[in-house]
Structures are given as structure tokens and as C-alpha cells.
Scaffold this active site. Structure first.
Site, PDB file in Angstrom:
ATOM      1  N   LYS A  17       0.856  -1.197   0.000  1.00 58.51           N
ATOM      2  CA  LYS A  17       0.000   0.000   0.000  1.00 58.51           C
ATOM      3  C   LYS A  17       0.885   1.238   0.000  1.00 58.51           C
ATOM      4  O   LYS A  17       1.518   1.579   1.001  1.00 58.51           O
ATOM      5  CB  LYS A  17      -0.932   0.044   1.218  1.00 58.51           C
ATOM      6  CG  LYS A  17      -2.005   1.127   0.982  1.00 58.51           C
ATOM      7  CD  LYS A  17      -2.582   1.709   2.209  1.00 58.51           C
ATOM      8  CE  LYS A  17      -1.805   2.799   2.845  1.00 58.51           C
ATOM      9  NZ  LYS A  17      -1.689   4.058   2.066  1.00 58.51           N
ATOM     10  N   GLU A  57      10.090   1.030  10.431  1.00 58.63           N
ATOM     11  CA  GLU A  57      11.106   2.070  10.183  1.00 58.63           C
ATOM     12  C   GLU A  57      10.382   3.389  10.389  1.00 58.63           C
ATOM     13  O   GLU A  57       9.574   3.785   9.545  1.00 58.63           O
ATOM     14  CB  GLU A  57      11.628   2.004   8.737  1.00 58.63           C
ATOM     15  CG  GLU A  57      12.357   0.737   8.378  1.00 58.63           C
ATOM     16  CD  GLU A  57      13.781   0.697   8.889  1.00 58.63           C
ATOM     17  OE1 GLU A  57      14.219   1.671   9.541  1.00 58.63           O
ATOM     18  OE2 GLU A  57      14.446  -0.321   8.651  1.00 58.63           O
ATOM     19  N   CYS A  99      13.617  10.724   6.814  1.00 64.23           N
ATOM     20  CA  CYS A  99      13.557  10.233   8.201  1.00 64.23           C
ATOM     21  C   CYS A  99      14.880  10.444   8.912  1.00 64.23           C
ATOM     22  O   CYS A  99      14.911  10.722  10.099  1.00 64.23           O
ATOM     23  CB  CYS A  99      13.190   8.764   8.207  1.00 64.23           C
ATOM     24  SG  CYS A  99      14.263   7.803   7.152  1.00 64.23           S
ATOM     25  N   GLU A 139      10.124  15.739  15.470  1.00 59.76           N
ATOM     26  CA  GLU A 139      10.476  15.573  14.060  1.00 59.76           C
ATOM     27  C   GLU A 139       9.636  16.561  13.254  1.00 59.76           C
ATOM     28  O   GLU A 139       8.411  16.470  13.232  1.00 59.76           O
ATOM     29  CB  GLU A 139      10.177  14.138  13.602  1.00 59.76           C
ATOM     30  CG  GLU A 139      10.618  13.887  12.183  1.00 59.76           C
ATOM     31  CD  GLU A 139      10.266  12.499  11.688  1.00 59.76           C
ATOM     32  OE1 GLU A 139       9.134  12.036  11.938  1.00 59.76           O
ATOM     33  OE2 GLU A 139      11.116  11.885  11.032  1.00 59.76           O
TER      34      GLU A 139
HETATM   35  P1  NAD Z   1       2.594   8.282   7.896  1.00 57.08           P
HETATM   36  O1  NAD Z   1       2.927   7.420   9.069  1.00 57.08           O
HETATM   37  O2  NAD Z   1       1.546   9.289   8.043  1.00 57.08           O
HETATM   38  O3  NAD Z   1       2.156   7.364   6.649  1.00 57.08           O
HETATM   39  C1  NAD Z   1       2.924   6.281   6.214  1.00 57.08           C
HETATM   40  C2  NAD Z   1       2.011   5.237   5.636  1.00 57.08           C
HETATM   41  O4  NAD Z   1       1.132   4.775   6.651  1.00 57.08           O
HETATM   42  C3  NAD Z   1       1.143   5.747   4.492  1.00 57.08           C
HETATM   43  O5  NAD Z   1       1.019   4.748   3.515  1.00 57.08           O
HETATM   44  C4  NAD Z   1      -0.198   5.989   5.181  1.00 57.08           C
HETATM   45  O6  NAD Z   1      -1.305   5.875   4.313  1.00 57.08           O
HETATM   46  C5  NAD Z   1      -0.204   4.893   6.217  1.00 57.08           C
HETATM   47  N1  NAD Z   1      -1.072   5.200   7.358  1.00 57.08           N
HETATM   48  C6  NAD Z   1      -1.370   6.433   7.854  1.00 57.08           C
HETATM   49  N2  NAD Z   1      -2.241   6.323   8.875  1.00 57.08           N
HETATM   50  C7  NAD Z   1      -2.486   4.997   9.035  1.00 57.08           C
HETATM   51  C8  NAD Z   1      -3.303   4.248   9.920  1.00 57.08           C
HETATM   52  N3  NAD Z   1      -4.076   4.844  10.845  1.00 57.08           N
HETATM   53  N4  NAD Z   1      -3.312   2.897   9.810  1.00 57.08           N
HETATM   54  C9  NAD Z   1      -2.552   2.289   8.868  1.00 57.08           C
HETATM   55  N5  NAD Z   1      -1.797   2.940   7.991  1.00 57.08           N
HETATM   56  C10 NAD Z   1      -1.741   4.277   8.076  1.00 57.08           C
HETATM   57  O7  NAD Z   1       3.989   8.886   7.451  1.00 57.08           O
HETATM   58  P2  NAD Z   1       4.267   9.869   6.240  1.00 57.08           P
HETATM   59  O8  NAD Z   1       3.802  11.224   6.625  1.00 57.08           O
HETATM   60  O9  NAD Z   1       3.778   9.281   4.964  1.00 57.08           O
HETATM   61  O10 NAD Z   1       5.867   9.814   6.183  1.00 57.08           O
HETATM   62  C11 NAD Z   1       6.658  10.550   7.012  1.00 57.08           C
HETATM   63  C12 NAD Z   1       7.175   9.706   8.171  1.00 57.08           C
HETATM   64  O11 NAD Z   1       7.852   8.559   7.676  1.00 57.08           O
HETATM   65  C13 NAD Z   1       8.192  10.447   8.998  1.00 57.08           C
HETATM   66  O12 NAD Z   1       7.924  10.267  10.358  1.00 57.08           O
HETATM   67  C14 NAD Z   1       9.511   9.798   8.615  1.00 57.08           C
HETATM   68  O13 NAD Z   1      10.498   9.875   9.597  1.00 57.08           O
HETATM   69  C15 NAD Z   1       9.086   8.398   8.366  1.00 57.08           C
HETATM   70  N6  NAD Z   1      10.070   7.696   7.506  1.00 57.08           N
HETATM   71  C16 NAD Z   1      10.890   6.778   8.093  1.00 57.08           C
HETATM   72  C17 NAD Z   1      11.865   6.128   7.332  1.00 57.08           C
HETATM   73  C18 NAD Z   1      12.791   5.117   7.957  1.00 57.08           C
HETATM   74  O14 NAD Z   1      13.373   4.332   7.233  1.00 57.08           O
HETATM   75  N7  NAD Z   1      12.946   5.101   9.277  1.00 57.08           N
HETATM   76  C19 NAD Z   1      11.978   6.397   5.965  1.00 57.08           C
HETATM   77  C20 NAD Z   1      11.115   7.344   5.394  1.00 57.08           C
HETATM   78  C21 NAD Z   1      10.155   7.983   6.186  1.00 57.08           C
END
Ligand code: NAD
Length: 495
Positions: free
Chosen positions: A188, A264, A299, A397
Site C-alpha cells: 500500500k 522504520e 527520516c 520531528e
Molecule cells: P505516515 O505514518 O503518516 O504514513 C505512512 C504510511 O502509513 C502511508 O502509507 C499511510 O497511508 C499509512 N497510514 C497512515 N495512517 C495509518 C493508519 N491509521 N493505519 C494504517 N496505515 C496508516 O507517514 P508519512 O507522513 O507518509 O511519512 C513521514 C514519516 O515517515 C516520517 O515520520 C519519517 O520519519 C518516516 N520515515 C521513516 C523512514 C525510515 O526508514 N525510518 C523512511 C522514510 C520515512
């Protein structure tokens, strides 16, 4: 390519907007869709199928059927390798289109997408493809009459939920090792950036991946993402995204089938610059790209700069000299320094942090939301000095182009401030003193500590965090451990 060429490529993109389930492109069963918007212009790119629980059910069933059929899971590892290498070649042939797709989808600079991100995703896929026929099993040292074969076997159905900041990379980081190991996958993508994942599913079919082995369901987190996290027939859920949502996936697993969950999540990575750093110019180059690459939406962005008080002013001046190279511009223009924020809502969140920073610290540069050509969501590269370690902009963050500069006077103090975080993803140390490099790296709580460089990434090196930055590691030979289980066959034989 120049600006005109990139605009032409972007206009001629054919954007897949339907889910790919069981090898077929399908609309959401509800008939619902959502608008995918180019954040640099505000224009709607396409109406994309809004998958939800029913679509996830269909995708998981298709993944399960393909897994049980053995068409992929029991195929010789060398054959799996060939298919995945073919997929890498098809992606390489479409590198320009994939780069333009990511740029218009989430505002990334096209020169970064074409020069770094998409080639990196392809290399990582290739690396894991090559690994497919190089995973050896073990035998236990037992007394005569016993032979215990310890094998690494695929888990079954892997769910992958990924963010928008590096859409194709994050998809490949999960799918490549999972597929190389013989699993079937339901992916997804983030609702902000579905296009390269949908294209990946199509190219995988063209490369010869059997139908149902890689399913991609676009949709929202609370519907499609949650349905995957709670599904009773998903064996493993690999997630990259925020810490808040990572926490939900642990809950979903606990309330459903106890699937394995690998996370992650977020970071607030410190960079410590000591006065014995021999090349402050090079360090300033690294720190600037570490916080401004991808508009800070990384991230492992180096969002906390801990600089020794004796060089603080010199170092901030060096950073200021680099800011003209990071000014917002059209993401499709190869001369632009900073792209668009992924969406207006996220830009507003970042601006709230900047407002908080104005109250807590000294604004040295940037701080404004801007448009480019009267359109889009952009934010200037922003630097705050005199930041207190316990202030909001030092702890939370921000996920934007915002650097918080904290001064220190002693090595121990720098280590204490660096480790005083709920996160532990990455850290950097700039010093020419080898003993200090070892001493400080050993004491920093981070999955990757980089010395005299910021945020290096290679398919050969594990990536992931301590504490609330997550669990498990992406990339490297260790990634495959997440998508396999150890299975023992114990044979008693007559001596
Ligand atoms: P997010 O957590 O809002 O969304 C990530 C994914 O989770 C999306 O596909 C989203 O649709 C899904 N999601 C959102 N709410 C959900 C729920 N209630 N239930 C299930 N799935 C859900 O994150 P974002 O805003 O897309 O990305 C930014 C974040 O990602 C930052 O915190 C960043 O640090 C992190 N990130 C981490 C890494 C790593 O490798 N550690 C890499 C890239 C990004």
C-alpha cells in the site's frame, strides 16, 4: 535534460490509477477514488482508486493463492533472481519517466529523482535479486544419528505500507528482499504518491513475476493501511512512516493474528561538529544537504546540529553561504535548489513548527512559506540558532527544511544532548581525531553513526533505528531475515 524536456516528459506521462490485484488493473470495489495532486502546481494529476478493506481482502487472497501455488515461492532461487533482474532492467529503461512521475507526484526535485533516488531504487532491487540464490542454510552440530536441517523459508504473505518521501525506494526496500525470499506481497503506497508503486506492479508482470505475487492497493491509511495491518491472513507487516502510525501497527497485530511487525519510523538525527574537524567547508556541505535534501522530508535528516561553541559562528556563516543553492523552484527545473513540500497540509504543519521556533530560538535564515510562479506549497530553507535542547524544535520531528542549531562546550555534553531523544535512527560526527571518532560513535544510540559524512546509504549496509525509530533493518543481507523464518527438519537416521 533541460526544463522544457522535463515539462514535455511530465505532460506525456501515462499515470496508472487503478489497483493491481491478481495481475489485473482494477477499480476500487466501492467505486471510490481520490484526487492525486501535484503539490508544486496544485493541479490534479489523476483520480486514483481508493482501495479499502474489501480491496485489501481481495489482494491478500490473491497473494495467498499465488504463494500456495508455488509459482514463485517454490521456484528455483536462480529463476527468481532472473525475473527480478529483468524487472530492474525494465525500470532502468523507464528511468526518465519514473523520475518525472515522482517529481510531479510529491514535489521532489527531478534532478534528484533522476540522478539519485530512482537509480538507487533500481540498484537496491538488483542487489536483493542477486542475493536470491546466495542464501545458504545450516546444519546443527548434533550427535551421530541426527541431522537437523535449518532452513530460511519465506513467511507467506507480506504486507508493506510505505510513505511518500521516497515512494519507489521505500516500496523497493520492502518488496525486493521479500520477493527475493519467495514471499507474495501486498503493497500500500502512501495516498500522496501512488504512481511509481502502481507502475512497479505493471513492470513486474512484464518482467515475468507470476500474477498475484505483487499486488498494489492505493488508498488511505485509516482504511486500506489499517485493513492490511489487521488482516488475519497477512504473516508479516513491514512499515515505513511516522512513529505514531508505527505504534498503531503494533496494536493492529496484537488485536489480530500477532503478525510480525517491522517498523522504520521517525528520527531527529544529530550531527556533532567538533572543533578538531579538519574541513569545515566539507562539513557544511554535508550538513546543508543532510537537512535540505528532499525539503528535509527525510527520516534520517540531520535536523539537529550540535556545534562546539568555539566554531559556532564560523560554522553558521558557512551554512548561510550555502543557502542560495537551496532556494525553492520548479521541481522540474534542473536548476532549482529546493522542491515543493508534499502537500499544503504538511507545509502548514511545518510552518507551525517554524512559528514555535520563532518563540523558542533565534531565526537566522528563511522561515517563510512561498509559492513558485504564484503556485504550490514551498518553504524556504530555515535555520534556527540558540536552540535549547529541551525546546520543541530540538525534540520533535519537523520533517521539513528546518535546522536547529544547538551549541555545546564538552564532548560528554554533546553525547548526552544527542542521545536525549525518543528517536535513534542516525547520527553524524565530524572530527579528525580518530580516538574521538571511535569513542563518540560507540556512545551514540543510533542505527547508523556516520563519521565525517551525513546519511550515507548503500544496499550493502543495514538501515534502521533504535528506540522509537523502529525495529528490524532494511537493506543489506539482514533485510531478508525479516521476510523469512528459520525452519528445522530434524531427521533421525540409523547408524
Ligand atoms: P505516515 O505514518 O503518516 O504514513 C505512512 C504510511 O502509513 C502511508 O502509507 C499511510 O497511508 C499509512 N497510514 C497512515 N495512517 C495509518 C493508519 N491509521 N493505519 C494504517 N496505515 C496508516 O507517514 P508519512 O507522513 O507518509 O511519512 C513521514 C514519516 O515517515 C516520517 O515520520 C519519517 O520519519 C518516516 N520515515 C521513516 C523512514 C525510515 O526508514 N525510518 C523512511 C522514510 C520515512
Amino acid at each position: 535534460m533541460n526544463l522544457t524536456d522535463w515539462h514535455r516528459t511530465a505532460r506525456s506521462l501515462s499515470l496508472g490509477n487503478r489497483a493491481v490485484i491478481g495481475g489485473r488493473q482494477v477499480e476500487a470495489r466501492s467505486g471510490q477514488g481520490f484526487a492525486s495532486v501535484n503539490p508544486a502546481t496544485g493541479e490534479t494529476l489523476a483520480e486514483v482508486a481508493a482501495g479499502d478493506a474489501e480491496d485489501i481482502d481481495a489482494a491478500v487472497a490473491s497473494a495467498r493463492n499465488s504463494f500456495e501455488s508455488g509459482a514463485w515461492s517454490r521456484r528455483a532461487p536462480v529463476e527468481r533472481k532472473k525475473v527480478l533482474l529483468r524487472l530492474a532492467e525494465l525500470m532502468r529503461a523507464e528511468l526518465t519517466e519514473l523520475a518525472a512521475m515522482e517529481s510531479v507526484d510529491m514535489g521532489k526535485l527531478v534532478r534528484h529523482a533522476a540522478g539519485n533516488d530512482i537509480p538507487a531504487a533500481i540498484n537496491i532491487l538488483q542487489w536483493h535479486a542477486e542475493e536470491a540464490d546466495k542464501v545458504y542454510d545450516e546444519m546443527a552440530p548434533l550427535p551421530e544419528g541426527n541431522a537437523a536441517l535449518i532452513r530460511r523459508v519465506p513467511l507467506g504473505v507480506v504486507g508493506a505500507v510505505v510513505p511518500w518521501n521516497f515512494p519507489l525506494n521505500m516500496a523497493i526496500w520492502k518488496c525486493a528482499p521479500a520477493l527475493a525470499a519467495g514471499n507474495s506481497v501486498v503493497l500500500k503506497p502512501a495516498e500522496q504518491s501512488p504512481f511509481t508503486a502502481l507502475r512497479l506492479a505493471q513492470l513486474a508482470l512484464d518482467a515475468g513475476l507470476p500474477e498475484g505475487v505483487l499486488n498494489v492497493v492505493p488508498g488511505f491509511g485509516e482504511t486500506a493501511g489499517q485493513a492490511l495491518g489487521r488482516h488475519m491472513d497477512v504473516d508479516c507487516l513491514a512499515f515505513t512512516g511516522s512513529t505514531a502510525v508505527g505504534r498503531l501497527f503494533l496494536k493492529y497485530a496484537g488485536e489480530s493474528n500477532m503478525k510480525q511487525v517491522w517498523l522504520e519510523c521517525g528520527g531527529k538525527s544529530p550531527v556533532i561538529v567538533f572543533p578538531d574537524c579538519g574541513d569545515l567547508e566539507a562539513a557544511a556541505d554535508q550538513v546543508s544537504s543532510g537537512i535540505f535534501y528532499n525539503q528535509g522530508q527525510v527520516c534520517s535528516a540531520s535536523s539537529r546540529l550540535l556545534v562546539h561553541q568555539s566554531i559556532e559562528k564560523t560554522f553558521i556563516d558557512l551554512l548561510l553561504k550555502r543557502l542560495p543553492a537551496y532556494q525553492p523552484g520548479d521541481p522540474l527545473d534542473p536548476k532549482s535548489g529546493l522542491g515543493a513540500m508534499v502537500e499544503a497540509k504538511h507545509a502548514s504543519n511545518v510552518m507551525r513548527f517554524i512559528d514555535e521556533g520563532r518563540r523558542e530560538a533565534t531565526l537566522v535564515a528563511g522561515g517563510k512559506a512561498v509559492t513558485v510562479g504564484g503556485k504550490g506549497s514551498f518553504i524556504e530553507p530555515t535555520i534556527f540558532a540558540d536552540v535549547k535542547p529541551d525546546s520543541t524544535i530540538a525534540r520533535d520531528e519537523i520533517f521539513g527544511p528546518v535546522l536547529s542549531v544547538i551549541r555545546f562546550s564538552e564532548e560528554d555534553e554533546a553525547i548526552r544532548i544527542a542521545n536525549d531523544s525518543i528517536y535513534g535512527l542516525a547520527a553524524s560526527v565530524f572530527t579528525d581525531d580518530l580516538s574521538r571518532a571511535h569513542r563518540v560513535s560507540a556512545r551514540l544510540t543510533a542505527g547508523v553513526v556516520a563519521v565525517n559524512v551525513v546519511d550515507p546509504v548503500s544496499p550493502a549496509v543495514p538501515f534502521g533505528g533504535f528506540k522509537q525509530s523502529g525495529s528490524g533493518r532494511d537493506l543489506s543481507r539482514h533485510a531478508i531475515e525479516k521476510y523469512t523464518a528459520l525452519k528445522t527438519t530434524w531427521i533421525r537416521y540409523r547408524c
